[in-house]
Write a protein that holds these residues in place. Structure first.
Motif, short mmCIF file in Angstrom:
data_model
loop_
_atom_site.label_atom_id
_atom_site.label_comp_id
_atom_site.label_asym_id
_atom_site.label_seq_id
_atom_site.Cartn_x
_atom_site.Cartn_y
_atom_site.Cartn_z
N ASN A 1 45.58 49.71 19.19
CA ASN A 1 45.02 50.40 20.36
C ASN A 1 45.58 49.95 21.69
O ASN A 1 44.87 49.85 22.69
CB ASN A 1 43.51 50.27 20.33
N ARG A 2 46.88 49.69 21.71
CA ARG A 2 47.56 49.57 23.00
C ARG A 2 48.03 50.97 23.35
O ARG A 2 49.00 51.48 22.81
CB ARG A 2 48.74 48.59 22.89
N HIS A 3 47.31 51.61 24.26
CA HIS A 3 47.57 53.00 24.61
C HIS A 3 48.53 53.09 25.80
O HIS A 3 48.55 52.22 26.67
CB HIS A 3 46.27 53.72 24.97
N THR A 4 49.28 54.18 25.84
CA THR A 4 50.20 54.43 26.95
C THR A 4 49.44 54.96 28.16
O THR A 4 48.64 55.90 28.05
CB THR A 4 51.27 55.45 26.54
N ARG A 5 49.73 54.38 29.31
CA ARG A 5 49.08 54.77 30.56
C ARG A 5 50.11 54.95 31.66
O ARG A 5 51.25 54.50 31.54
CB ARG A 5 48.04 53.70 30.94
N ALA A 6 49.69 55.62 32.73
CA ALA A 6 50.60 55.90 33.84
C ALA A 6 49.86 55.81 35.17
O ALA A 6 48.67 56.15 35.24
CB ALA A 6 51.22 57.29 33.69
N GLN A 7 50.55 55.37 36.21
CA GLN A 7 50.02 55.43 37.56
C GLN A 7 51.16 55.33 38.56
O GLN A 7 52.24 54.83 38.25
CB GLN A 7 48.98 54.33 37.80
N LEU A 8 50.89 55.85 39.76
CA LEU A 8 51.91 55.85 40.80
C LEU A 8 52.12 54.44 41.35
O LEU A 8 51.21 53.61 41.38
CB LEU A 8 51.50 56.78 41.94
N ILE A 9 53.35 54.21 41.81
CA ILE A 9 53.71 52.94 42.42
C ILE A 9 53.70 53.10 43.93
O ILE A 9 54.23 54.08 44.47
CB ILE A 9 55.11 52.50 41.96
N GLU A 10 53.09 52.17 44.62
CA GLU A 10 53.16 52.14 46.07
C GLU A 10 54.22 51.10 46.48
O GLU A 10 54.63 50.28 45.67
CB GLU A 10 51.79 51.80 46.67
N TRP A 11 54.63 51.17 47.74
CA TRP A 11 55.70 50.29 48.20
C TRP A 11 55.26 49.51 49.43
O TRP A 11 54.69 50.07 50.36
CB TRP A 11 56.96 51.11 48.50
N ASN A 12 55.53 48.22 49.41
CA ASN A 12 55.19 47.35 50.53
C ASN A 12 56.17 47.55 51.68
O ASN A 12 57.27 48.09 51.50
CB ASN A 12 55.21 45.88 50.09
N GLU A 13 55.78 47.10 52.86
CA GLU A 13 56.63 47.26 54.03
C GLU A 13 57.97 46.55 53.87
O GLU A 13 58.97 46.95 54.46
CB GLU A 13 55.90 46.75 55.28
N ASP A 14 58.00 45.48 53.07
CA ASP A 14 59.25 44.75 52.89
C ASP A 14 60.13 45.37 51.81
O ASP A 14 61.17 44.81 51.45
CB ASP A 14 58.97 43.28 52.55
N GLY A 15 59.72 46.54 51.29
CA GLY A 15 60.55 47.24 50.32
C GLY A 15 60.33 46.84 48.88
O GLY A 15 61.04 47.33 47.99
N THR A 16 59.34 45.99 48.62
CA THR A 16 59.04 45.58 47.25
C THR A 16 57.94 46.47 46.66
O THR A 16 57.11 47.02 47.39
CB THR A 16 58.59 44.11 47.20
N PRO A 17 57.94 46.63 45.34
CA PRO A 17 56.92 47.48 44.72
C PRO A 17 55.56 46.82 44.71
O PRO A 17 55.43 45.61 44.54
CB PRO A 17 57.45 47.67 43.29
N ASN A 18 54.53 47.64 44.91
CA ASN A 18 53.15 47.19 44.81
C ASN A 18 52.50 47.97 43.68
O ASN A 18 52.19 49.15 43.82
CB ASN A 18 52.41 47.44 46.14
N PHE A 19 52.31 47.31 42.56
CA PHE A 19 51.78 47.99 41.38
C PHE A 19 50.25 48.07 41.39
O PHE A 19 49.66 48.82 40.62
CB PHE A 19 52.24 47.27 40.11
N GLY A 20 49.61 47.30 42.27
CA GLY A 20 48.15 47.33 42.33
C GLY A 20 47.53 46.80 41.06
O GLY A 20 48.02 45.84 40.45
N LYS A 21 46.45 47.45 40.62
CA LYS A 21 45.76 47.08 39.40
C LYS A 21 45.81 48.24 38.40
O LYS A 21 45.90 49.40 38.81
CB LYS A 21 44.29 46.76 39.68
N PRO A 22 45.75 47.94 37.11
CA PRO A 22 45.62 49.03 36.14
C PRO A 22 44.38 49.85 36.45
O PRO A 22 43.29 49.31 36.62
CB PRO A 22 45.48 48.30 34.80
N VAL A 23 44.56 51.15 36.56
CA VAL A 23 43.44 52.02 36.94
C VAL A 23 42.56 52.29 35.73
O VAL A 23 42.99 52.17 34.59
CB VAL A 23 43.95 53.34 37.55
N PRO A 24 41.31 52.67 35.95
CA PRO A 24 40.39 52.91 34.83
C PRO A 24 40.83 54.11 33.99
O PRO A 24 41.48 55.04 34.49
CB PRO A 24 39.05 53.19 35.51
N ASP A 25 40.46 54.08 32.73
CA ASP A 25 40.64 55.26 31.89
C ASP A 25 39.68 56.36 32.34
O ASP A 25 38.65 56.09 32.98
CB ASP A 25 40.34 54.92 30.42
#
Length: 324
Positions: free
Chosen positions: A294-318
């Motif tokens: 039960n490791r299910h595939t999930r998706a969410q958008l990536i945000e970007w920090n001002e310094d150009g690095t990715p901000n993945f945040g937290k895994p969003v709820p199902d």
């Protein structure tokens, strides 16, 4: 745009190590580890959400004996120089030490326009500088060069696997130096098992980012981040910076545990980078976590920090999640 409102997670149930590739034909191509670890399958859809309802087509099955005969893990589908390739790891059921850790890395190829309909040809093992447990290969192209990133065990270094980088002569052959990018050494990389695995590459803002997964495949599984300037010598270890802290980890408040082994794609409108990953929605695992389906595939958008690095945040709820 709020990523939690963009996708209804999980996208695909019981598919770990998910890989999504957006092709120029308008389709998303999806492959992942199946719970029985016995085959390679592909599905496609014009939307990321639609992958969950798409037909899964088996394009290759494990051998009965010898190499590629058990524990088919973590496939990825790539389109390189006009042909399709699937990279995957497989173990040998006849290996003298018949345990989980005799995997090697392999490649199959088709020149079909639609890879779900093509005839796949085995191109053999990807040979590295030494023979040992190896898996989770990915490729990327940069400045007209093809690179290979993978996880492998070095018996002189404690742990299960480190990450390595090499240039490729062709999509199934390495050439030149092979450098170690990272080894499990930080506190969050060595819980349960000493692991760096599952690399994925994201090019953005003048940088090459490589995410990877660390620790055991339970609640402690999480993602780290490497980065290099796009104009640097990628085969010089001094070009790479390793983040001190995980960039994506369990979020009990959202019912998400052990997120990792990710890939990257783009949204349908091509305006957003999308993180594809697997996670569980519970912590009570019976037996070996690798055999919990039960490791299910999930998706969410990536945000970007001002310094150009990715901000993945937290895994969003199902979808339908209610915090208790």
């Amino acid at each position: 745009m709020n990523s939690s409102q963009t996708f209804k997670n999980p996208i695909v149930e019981q598919r770990a190590d998910p890989w999504v590739y957006k092709h120029t034909d308008g389709y998303y191509y999806f492959t992942a580890s199946v719970p029985t670890y016995d085959r390679l399958e592909i599905r496609r859809s014009t939307t990321i959400q639609g992958l969950g309802d798409a037909e899964a087509v088996t394009v290759w099955r494990k051998h009965d004996h010898g190499p590629m005969s058990q524990l088919i893990w973590a496939p990825e589908i790539h389109y390189i120089h006009g042909k399709w390739y699937i990279y995957f790891a497989a173990a040998d059921v006849d290996h003298p030490v018949n345990d989980t850790f005799n995997h090697r890395m392999y490649v199959i190829e088709t020149d079909a326009i639609n890879p779900l309909e093509g005839e796949w040809v085995e191109k053999g093992q990807v040979i590295t500088e030494w023979e040992s447990f190896a898996l989770d290969a990915t490729t990327f192209q940069h400045n007209d060069k093809l690179y290979y990133v993978w996880a492998q065990r070095d018996y002189d270094i404690p742990g299960n696997s480190n990450l390595y980088l090499s240039e490729m002569e062709n999509p199934w052959t390495l050439k030149g130096p092979q450098i170690m990018l990272t080894k499990p050494e930080l506190e969050w990389e060595v819980i349960g098992f000493l692991v760096n695995e599952g690399p994925a590459v994201l090019k953005k803002n003048g940088k090459i980012f490589i995410t990877y997964s660390a620790s055991a495949t339970d609640i402690n599984y999480c993602m780290g981040l490497l980065s290099a300037d796009e104009n640097s010598d990628l085969l010089d270890i001094n070009s790479w910076h390793k983040a001190d802290q995980p960039v994506f980890r369990s979020a009990p408040e959202n019912g998400q545990y052990g997120p990792g082994h990710n890939s990257f794609t783009r949204s349908e409108d091509d305006q957003h980078d999308v993180l594809i990953y697997h996670a569980r929605n519970y912590t009570e695992i019976v037996g070996d976590p690798l055999h919990d389906p039960n490791r299910h595939t999930r998706a969410q958008l990536i945000e970007w920090n001002e310094d150009g690095t990715p901000n993945f945040g937290k895994p969003v709820p199902d979808e339908g999640f209610v915090h208790s």
